[in-house]
Write an enzyme that holds these catalytic residues in place. Structure first.
Site, mmCIF file in Angstrom:
data_model
loop_
_atom_site.group_PDB
_atom_site.id
_atom_site.type_symbol
_atom_site.label_atom_id
_atom_site.label_comp_id
_atom_site.label_asym_id
_atom_site.label_seq_id
_atom_site.Cartn_x
_atom_site.Cartn_y
_atom_site.Cartn_z
ATOM 1 N N GLY A 116 23.858 7.589 20.945
ATOM 2 C CA GLY A 116 22.906 6.620 21.481
ATOM 3 C C GLY A 116 23.266 5.193 21.088
ATOM 4 C CB CYS A 163 17.735 3.527 10.893
ATOM 5 S SG CYS A 163 17.750 4.629 12.298
HETATM 6 C C1 LIG Z 1 18.439 7.865 17.321
HETATM 7 C C2 LIG Z 1 18.255 6.707 18.212
HETATM 8 C C3 LIG Z 1 19.330 5.911 18.625
HETATM 9 C C4 LIG Z 1 20.734 6.110 18.106
HETATM 10 O O1 LIG Z 1 21.320 7.273 18.606
HETATM 11 P P1 LIG Z 1 22.558 7.942 17.787
HETATM 12 O O2 LIG Z 1 23.019 9.040 18.684
HETATM 13 O O3 LIG Z 1 21.987 8.432 16.501
HETATM 14 O O4 LIG Z 1 23.573 6.889 17.618
HETATM 15 C C5 LIG Z 1 19.087 4.875 19.499
HETATM 16 N N1 LIG Z 1 17.846 4.630 19.956
HETATM 17 C C6 LIG Z 1 16.789 5.373 19.584
HETATM 18 C C7 LIG Z 1 15.451 5.062 20.141
HETATM 19 C C8 LIG Z 1 16.953 6.428 18.698
HETATM 20 O O5 LIG Z 1 15.901 7.138 18.324
#
Ligand SMILES: *Cc1c(COP(=O)(O)O)cnc(C)c1O
Length: 390
Positions: free
Chosen positions: A76, A333
């Protein structure tokens, strides 16, 4: 209860999810049988290419996109970075503008990408939320200028679960010829998304929030959106995100998406019944105030973000951990730092308010028995921690 058969109740599904055993099987098969390079022209390569195409269809299918509009990424975070930086840099090159609009409660993958753009000469507006946790159409309209290129607003918030009216917000952008991106990492597979009906230009997704493997995700880019790639190489993923594909991850992401496609209509409902049960039990048992952060209307069924005034969230979280219950204070985070969550600040909570808040996010691993156990332990600890004050 003896330590040996201590229960484990996972209430942090917004941080990550366990891999579904059906997904793990698909990943295993991809590793031992589908290890060819999908770009190779002999049959070992075309076998892998078939697996890649299938996964692309499974991801596309869940949001009603065309498969060629799906670009696999490392998760993400990369999808978010690619979306806002890729579109803004191309727009500046083409002389179409340098203004990005986003919000103050995005994931850090968007917030820090926006900071990076600002440091490099772009202008950024960060919209404020109302106290319920929503961006209102008027606030967005007022921020649009003739220089605005892109608006990025998350679909479901990772901490308070509020669902933004993205169809309406996207329509406002399109009236002014502005592109609309949504970080749908927390909604993909849980809340219906139809990129055609909602008229979305870009959507970020991640596998590990939907019972798939970590380190893989995707960006949907509507065909025709002017976009600069940020990585240079052999031209895989139509050059948008080049590099030999993470086949086991992508196959697992596809399998996880296919399972969500089956379960999406019933799961959110099921989760909200359990979530409401948890809230009711806690309210019945706790002496004194229990407040819900953000609106319970238009919220992900699985999300409960609670505030226990006069209780230190960190102490409560650690006490629950000893009982085998996993939840989080603010977003995963930002745990480990003592800064109040930027999401809770953005809906008007003070530092002490944020520090007395806990997030419980439910998922496929939970049942009613677990919820009753969790409620009982939460009530016990909150009442005990509060009694120590007096
Ligand atoms: C977890 C998350 C991300 C990051 O995704 P990853 O695959 O962990 O890099 C970005 N946006 C939101 C809203 C998330 O919950």
């Amino acid at each position: 209860m003896t330590r040996k058969n201590k229960p484990f109740v996972y209430l942090d599904h917004s941080a990550t999810t366990p891999v579904d055993p059906r997904v793990a099987d698909a990943v295993h098969q991809a590793m031992i049988k589908g290890w060819g390079n999908p770009s190779s022209k002999y049959s070992k390569g075309s076998d892998a290419k078939l697996l890649l195409d299938k996964a692309r269809q499974e991801v596309a299918g869940l949001i009603n996109a065309d498969p060629q509009e799906i670009f696999f990424t490392s998760g993400g975070t990369e999808a978010d970075n690619l979306a806002v930086i890729g579109v803004m840099e191309q727009a500046r090159k083409d002389g179409r503008g340098t203004h990005l609009i986003t919000t103050s409660f995005e994931h850090s993958a968007i917030l820090k990408a926006a900071d990076h753009l600002e440091e490099n000469g772009f202008t950024v507006t960060r919209l404020a939320l109302n106290a319920d946790g929503f961006i209102t159409p008027d606030v967005l309209k007022a921020a649009i200028t003739s220089d605005t290129v892109l608006v990025s607003i998350m679909h479901v918030n990772n901490e308070i679960g509020t669902i933004q009216p993205i169809r309406e917000l996207a329509a406002i952008c399109h009236e002014s010829g502005i592109l609309f991106h949504t970080d749908a990492v927390q909604s993909y597979g849980k809340v219906p998304i139809d990129v055609k009906m909602m008229n979305l230009d870009m959507v970020s997704m991640s596998s590990h929030k939907i019972y798939g493997p970590k380190g893989v995700g995707a960006l949907y880019v509507k065909s025709g959106v002017p976009f600069a790639s940020r990585q240079f190489g052999g031209g895989q993923e139509s050059g948008v995100r080049t590099g030999t594909e993470n086949m086991p991850g992508i196959v697992g992401f596809g399998a996880a998406s296919a399972i969500c496609a089956e379960e999406i209509s019933s799961e959110n409902q099921k989760m909200s019944i359990l979530r409401n049960k948890l809230l009711t039990l806690i309210r019945e048992g706790v002496d004194g105030e229990v407040l819900v952060n953000g609106s319970l209307e238009n919220r992900l069924g699985a999300n409960l973000n609670l505030r226990f005034p006069d209780v230190e969230g960190e102490s409560l979280m650690l006490a629950l951990d000893l009982d085998g219950i996993a939840c989080s204070t603010g977003s995963a985070c930002s745990s480990g730092s003592t800064k109040p969550s930027h999401v809770l600040s953005s809906i008007g909570l003070s530092g002490p308010d944020a520090h007395s808040s806990l997030r419980f996010t439910l998922g496929r691993t939970n049942d009613e028995k677990q919820i009753r156990y969790a409620a009982e332990r939460i009530i016990h600890h909150v009442n005990k921690l509060r009694a120590m004050l007096f």
